[in-house]
Write a protein that holds these residues in place. Sequence first.
Motif, PDB file in Angstrom:
ATOM      1  N   THR A 126      47.368  34.070  45.090  1.00  0.00           N
ATOM      2  CA  THR A 126      46.817  33.817  43.762  1.00  0.00           C
ATOM      3  C   THR A 126      47.573  34.663  42.744  1.00  0.00           C
ATOM      4  N   GLY A 127      48.108  34.008  41.732  1.00  0.00           N
ATOM      5  CA  GLY A 127      48.808  34.729  40.674  1.00  0.00           C
ATOM      6  C   GLY A 127      47.911  34.925  39.464  1.00  0.00           C
ATOM      7  N   TRP A 128      48.283  34.270  38.369  1.00  0.00           N
ATOM      8  CA  TRP A 128      47.537  34.416  37.113  1.00  0.00           C
ATOM      9  C   TRP A 128      46.076  34.001  37.265  1.00  0.00           C
ATOM     10  N   ARG A 129      45.213  34.777  36.618  1.00  0.00           N
ATOM     11  CA  ARG A 129      43.795  34.435  36.500  1.00  0.00           C
ATOM     12  C   ARG A 129      43.388  34.619  35.045  1.00  0.00           C
ATOM     13  N   ARG A 130      42.404  33.863  34.615  1.00  0.00           N
ATOM     14  CA  ARG A 130      41.955  33.948  33.224  1.00  0.00           C
ATOM     15  C   ARG A 130      41.430  35.349  32.913  1.00  0.00           C
ATOM     16  N   PRO A 131      41.655  35.815  31.682  1.00  0.00           N
ATOM     17  CA  PRO A 131      41.175  37.156  31.309  1.00  0.00           C
ATOM     18  C   PRO A 131      39.688  37.361  31.588  1.00  0.00           C
ATOM     19  N   GLY A 132      38.890  36.313  31.420  1.00  0.00           N
ATOM     20  CA  GLY A 132      37.453  36.446  31.658  1.00  0.00           C
ATOM     21  C   GLY A 132      37.067  36.489  33.113  1.00  0.00           C
ATOM     22  N   GLU A 133      38.013  36.209  34.013  1.00  0.00           N
ATOM     23  CA  GLU A 133      37.724  36.181  35.442  1.00  0.00           C
ATOM     24  C   GLU A 133      38.071  37.491  36.141  1.00  0.00           C
ATOM     25  N   VAL A 134      38.752  38.386  35.445  1.00  0.00           N
ATOM     26  CA  VAL A 134      39.167  39.654  36.067  1.00  0.00           C
ATOM     27  C   VAL A 134      38.378  40.812  35.476  1.00  0.00           C
ATOM     28  N   ARG A 135      38.242  41.866  36.273  1.00  0.00           N
ATOM     29  CA  ARG A 135      37.551  43.067  35.797  1.00  0.00           C
ATOM     30  C   ARG A 135      38.554  43.928  35.046  1.00  0.00           C
ATOM     31  N   PRO A 136      38.362  44.089  33.721  1.00  0.00           N
ATOM     32  CA  PRO A 136      39.388  44.705  32.875  1.00  0.00           C
ATOM     33  C   PRO A 136      39.759  46.126  33.224  1.00  0.00           C
ATOM     34  N   ARG A 137      38.876  46.859  33.895  1.00  0.00           N
ATOM     35  CA  ARG A 137      39.185  48.242  34.223  1.00  0.00           C
ATOM     36  C   ARG A 137      39.860  48.400  35.577  1.00  0.00           C
ATOM     37  N   LEU A 138      40.001  47.293  36.291  1.00  0.00           N
ATOM     38  CA  LEU A 138      40.648  47.343  37.597  1.00  0.00           C
ATOM     39  C   LEU A 138      42.061  46.777  37.508  1.00  0.00           C
ATOM     40  N   ALA A 139      42.886  47.151  38.474  1.00  0.00           N
ATOM     41  CA  ALA A 139      44.274  46.696  38.474  1.00  0.00           C
ATOM     42  C   ALA A 139      44.392  45.182  38.581  1.00  0.00           C
ATOM     43  N   GLU A 140      43.358  44.533  39.098  1.00  0.00           N
ATOM     44  CA  GLU A 140      43.396  43.066  39.210  1.00  0.00           C
ATOM     45  C   GLU A 140      43.552  42.404  37.846  1.00  0.00           C
ATOM     46  N   ALA A 141      43.206  43.123  36.764  1.00  0.00           N
ATOM     47  CA  ALA A 141      43.344  42.562  35.424  1.00  0.00           C
ATOM     48  C   ALA A 141      44.795  42.266  35.072  1.00  0.00           C
ATOM     49  N   ASN A 142      45.726  42.867  35.804  1.00  0.00           N
ATOM     50  CA  ASN A 142      47.138  42.572  35.566  1.00  0.00           C
ATOM     51  C   ASN A 142      47.480  41.122  35.906  1.00  0.00           C
ATOM     52  N   GLN A 143      46.638  40.496  36.696  1.00  0.00           N
ATOM     53  CA  GLN A 143      46.868  39.075  36.980  1.00  0.00           C
ATOM     54  C   GLN A 143      46.763  38.244  35.702  1.00  0.00           C
ATOM     55  N   ALA A 144      45.933  38.679  34.775  1.00  0.00           N
ATOM     56  CA  ALA A 144      45.737  37.917  33.540  1.00  0.00           C
ATOM     57  C   ALA A 144      46.984  37.905  32.657  1.00  0.00           C
ATOM     58  N   SER A 145      47.910  38.815  32.897  1.00  0.00           N
ATOM     59  CA  SER A 145      49.167  38.808  32.146  1.00  0.00           C
ATOM     60  C   SER A 145      50.293  38.176  32.958  1.00  0.00           C
ATOM     61  N   GLY A 146      49.962  37.675  34.132  1.00  0.00           N
ATOM     62  CA  GLY A 146      50.972  37.043  34.978  1.00  0.00           C
ATOM     63  C   GLY A 146      51.889  38.031  35.663  1.00  0.00           C
ATOM     64  N   THR A 147      51.445  39.296  35.772  1.00  0.00           N
ATOM     65  CA  THR A 147      52.301  40.337  36.343  1.00  0.00           C
ATOM     66  C   THR A 147      51.760  40.873  37.660  1.00  0.00           C
ATOM     67  N   ALA A 148      50.949  40.102  38.331  1.00  0.00           N
ATOM     68  CA  ALA A 148      50.382  40.533  39.616  1.00  0.00           C
ATOM     69  C   ALA A 148      50.062  39.321  40.472  1.00  0.00           C
ATOM     70  N   VAL A 149      50.061  39.553  41.776  1.00  0.00           N
ATOM     71  CA  VAL A 149      49.651  38.506  42.723  1.00  0.00           C
ATOM     72  C   VAL A 149      48.703  39.122  43.736  1.00  0.00           C
ATOM     73  N   GLN A 150      47.796  38.303  44.218  1.00  0.00           N
ATOM     74  CA  GLN A 150      46.945  38.680  45.336  1.00  0.00           C
ATOM     75  C   GLN A 150      47.330  37.827  46.533  1.00  0.00           C
ATOM     76  N   ILE A 151      47.543  38.478  47.652  1.00  0.00           N
ATOM     77  CA  ILE A 151      47.878  37.784  48.890  1.00  0.00           C
ATOM     78  C   ILE A 151      46.674  37.863  49.821  1.00  0.00           C
ATOM     79  N   ARG A 152      46.097  36.712  50.100  1.00  0.00           N
ATOM     80  CA  ARG A 152      44.893  36.614  50.925  1.00  0.00           C
ATOM     81  C   ARG A 152      43.790  37.578  50.449  1.00  0.00           C
ATOM     82  N   PRO A 153      43.325  37.412  49.234  1.00  0.00           N
ATOM     83  CA  PRO A 153      42.311  38.337  48.692  1.00  0.00           C
ATOM     84  C   PRO A 153      41.044  38.413  49.527  1.00  0.00           C
ATOM     85  N   GLY A 154      40.658  37.339  50.177  1.00  0.00           N
ATOM     86  CA  GLY A 154      39.457  37.377  50.998  1.00  0.00           C
ATOM     87  C   GLY A 154      39.658  38.106  52.309  1.00  0.00           C
ATOM     88  N   HIS A 155      40.912  38.279  52.698  1.00  0.00           N
ATOM     89  CA  HIS A 155      41.227  38.934  53.976  1.00  0.00           C
ATOM     90  C   HIS A 155      41.266  40.451  53.838  1.00  0.00           C
TER      91      HIS A 155
END
Length: 252
Positions: A126-155
Amino acid sequence: MNISRRTFLARTTVIAGATAAVSLPFSQYLASPAHAAGGFIEPKHVRDAARRALERGKRTRHGRPSPNGWEMETATDKGGAVWTRPVPGTPIEGVAVRIGAVETVLVHLVRRFHYEVDALRKGDVTGWRRPGEVRPRLAEANQASGTAVQIRPGHYPLGARGGYFPQQQIVVRDILAELEGVVRWGGDDKRPDESLFYLAVKPGDRLLDTVARKIRGWSDQPGEGAGGPVDVLSAERRSAAKALAREQRASA
């Protein structure tokens, strides 16, 4: 091949229309003194195309940066900086990331993960996610700028460590060292997210461009780059990986 300046500028405008938010904005291009150097004036349709591309890019900008300093985007594949890009050699049909150097680096990371850590399946990244879908204080918020990926987030559950076997973690560390520290692993954060990999440098960082050029250069060298033979246990590579790990853990 020789092309006229008029043809060069027209082609540049088309390319920049897809990458306006990656490098200099079109507003700077249109206002540049070089734009009309030597008395040359671009055709109206070229200037109009540049303005339309600029407006499309503006519509996707969120106005606020993600934690790593890159501006968040409200949509993907809509004329802004974030687009769905292919991940060659994997079952991943596409991952939404910021185009340009960021794309080069993150796609390379995903490819090496697939080849050397664990084979990926469709839907695993999973790459980009909408700004409203990420927690702004966590590093996952970097996905909202298209600068992060999650590999198997459920795993790899948020807050948990130890999701990788030792050999897998050695490869992950080697990948990060190969990228010279421009990418950080969420597993090193105070609240770990072992699925997350995100850009660790701000916009305009020269090292990012240097690393991206290195990766692109490998495409012209047989056996180099993702999928090529890599001795992750060599003394030199292990030393670099361990040094970077210490540095990134200390900055958590």
